[in-house]
Motif scaffolding. Sequence first.
Motif, mmCIF file in Angstrom:
data_model
loop_
_atom_site.group_PDB
_atom_site.id
_atom_site.type_symbol
_atom_site.label_atom_id
_atom_site.label_comp_id
_atom_site.label_asym_id
_atom_site.label_seq_id
_atom_site.Cartn_x
_atom_site.Cartn_y
_atom_site.Cartn_z
ATOM 1 N N UNK A 1 -7.948 10.396 -1.291
ATOM 2 C CA UNK A 1 -8.070 9.415 -2.378
ATOM 3 C C UNK A 1 -7.838 7.995 -1.860
ATOM 4 N N UNK A 2 -6.836 7.812 -1.001
ATOM 5 C CA UNK A 2 -6.577 6.475 -0.441
ATOM 6 C C UNK A 2 -7.817 5.920 0.251
ATOM 7 N N UNK A 3 -8.466 6.760 1.073
ATOM 8 C CA UNK A 3 -9.663 6.309 1.794
ATOM 9 C C UNK A 3 -10.785 5.969 0.822
ATOM 10 N N UNK A 4 -10.929 6.797 -0.212
ATOM 11 C CA UNK A 4 -11.999 6.567 -1.176
ATOM 12 C C UNK A 4 -11.780 5.282 -1.960
ATOM 13 N N UNK A 5 -10.562 5.073 -2.459
ATOM 14 C CA UNK A 5 -10.356 3.876 -3.281
ATOM 15 C C UNK A 5 -10.264 2.608 -2.431
ATOM 16 N N UNK A 6 -9.905 2.761 -1.142
ATOM 17 C CA UNK A 6 -9.988 1.605 -0.233
ATOM 18 C C UNK A 6 -11.451 1.192 -0.061
ATOM 19 N N UNK A 7 -12.342 2.198 0.084
ATOM 20 C CA UNK A 7 -13.781 1.899 0.156
ATOM 21 C C UNK A 7 -14.238 1.216 -1.134
ATOM 22 N N UNK A 8 -13.780 1.712 -2.271
ATOM 23 C CA UNK A 8 -14.157 1.124 -3.555
ATOM 24 C C UNK A 8 -13.717 -0.337 -3.638
ATOM 25 N N UNK A 9 -12.491 -0.617 -3.200
ATOM 26 C CA UNK A 9 -11.975 -1.988 -3.237
ATOM 27 C C UNK A 9 -12.789 -2.902 -2.329
ATOM 28 N N UNK A 10 -13.043 -2.431 -1.109
ATOM 29 C CA UNK A 10 -13.789 -3.246 -0.139
ATOM 30 C C UNK A 10 -15.202 -3.552 -0.625
ATOM 31 N N UNK A 11 -15.777 -2.634 -1.401
ATOM 32 C CA UNK A 11 -17.171 -2.786 -1.831
ATOM 33 C C UNK A 11 -17.308 -3.167 -3.302
#
Length: 317
Positions: free
Chosen positions: A272-282
């Motif tokens: 989840x951390x990796x996924x929402x970090x991607x969401x934040x960056x994009x």
Amino acid sequence: MASASFAAGCGEVTIATMNWQSADVAASLDKFILEKGYGCSAEVVSGDTVPTLTSLAGKGQPDIVPEAWVSLQPELVKSALDGGKAIAASKILSDGAIQGWWIPQYVAEAHPDIKTIPDLFKHPELFPAPEDKSKGAVYNGPQGWGGTVVTTQLFKAFGGEKAGFTLIDTGSAAGLDGSIAKAYEAKQPWVGYYWAPTSLLGKYPMVKLGYGVDYDAAEWKRCTSIGDCPDPKPNAWPADDVQTLVSKTFADRAGPAIMDYLNKRAWSNDTVNKLIAWMTDNQATGEDGAKHFLKNNEDIWKTWVSPEAAEKIKASL
């Protein structure tokens, strides 16, 4: 005809989102999988912990609460389950979630004596409030969050006001995040409520404070998690069970295939951390995040669904 009958059997389903990223992407993920894989007609509805669980316990709505932080509102969850309005499905965060009070890593390194809330309350001068520099500030979440209730009760229990601190209502998730970002980028002190998994704690390293006391489950149930309880005692914040709750009426009509999915669908904090970090960056929405996850983590989600549903989901991406 078979597929039309299948869709009719599932019918319309409401899925609760909350105003934080992990819950938002979980709701969008369930919507995509239930619609594309199982022929449902799904609607994502906005809510927060307390009103959503209150509605589930009282009305049996919404149909699915993908990310219910059950230990924040144990009585509401118990009421929903015992009253026959809901059933428990998967623990969506397989390794649980962490909530509490955090300070920036640079503050922890500069002041190694501040390890617990009682340690913190000896130093109001280090955490000046924005409106009154003579007081220390503890930043809280917005109204409607279970974590906001618990933070308020712990502030009372540990004697925050007597120690010269004030509790700051940040008004919204964005307000809370903004207070951390502003402090961090200026390397200023900050203390307040936050939780993991989140992309923000990946961007801004923080240290969680201890409590100086052990977790007392009876006290948590009696008062720590109850907003109008007048006499909270010092308590620790346990690791949270984060669970999917399903309305009994939907569970009864959804059928075993859909309930099998909702009982298997779980992911780790790391995922989840990796996924929402991607969401934040994009600057991605929950819907964007759900599609990104499905495209890049087939090895995880294929274990949740039937082979027939998996083929339909892959064809829809």
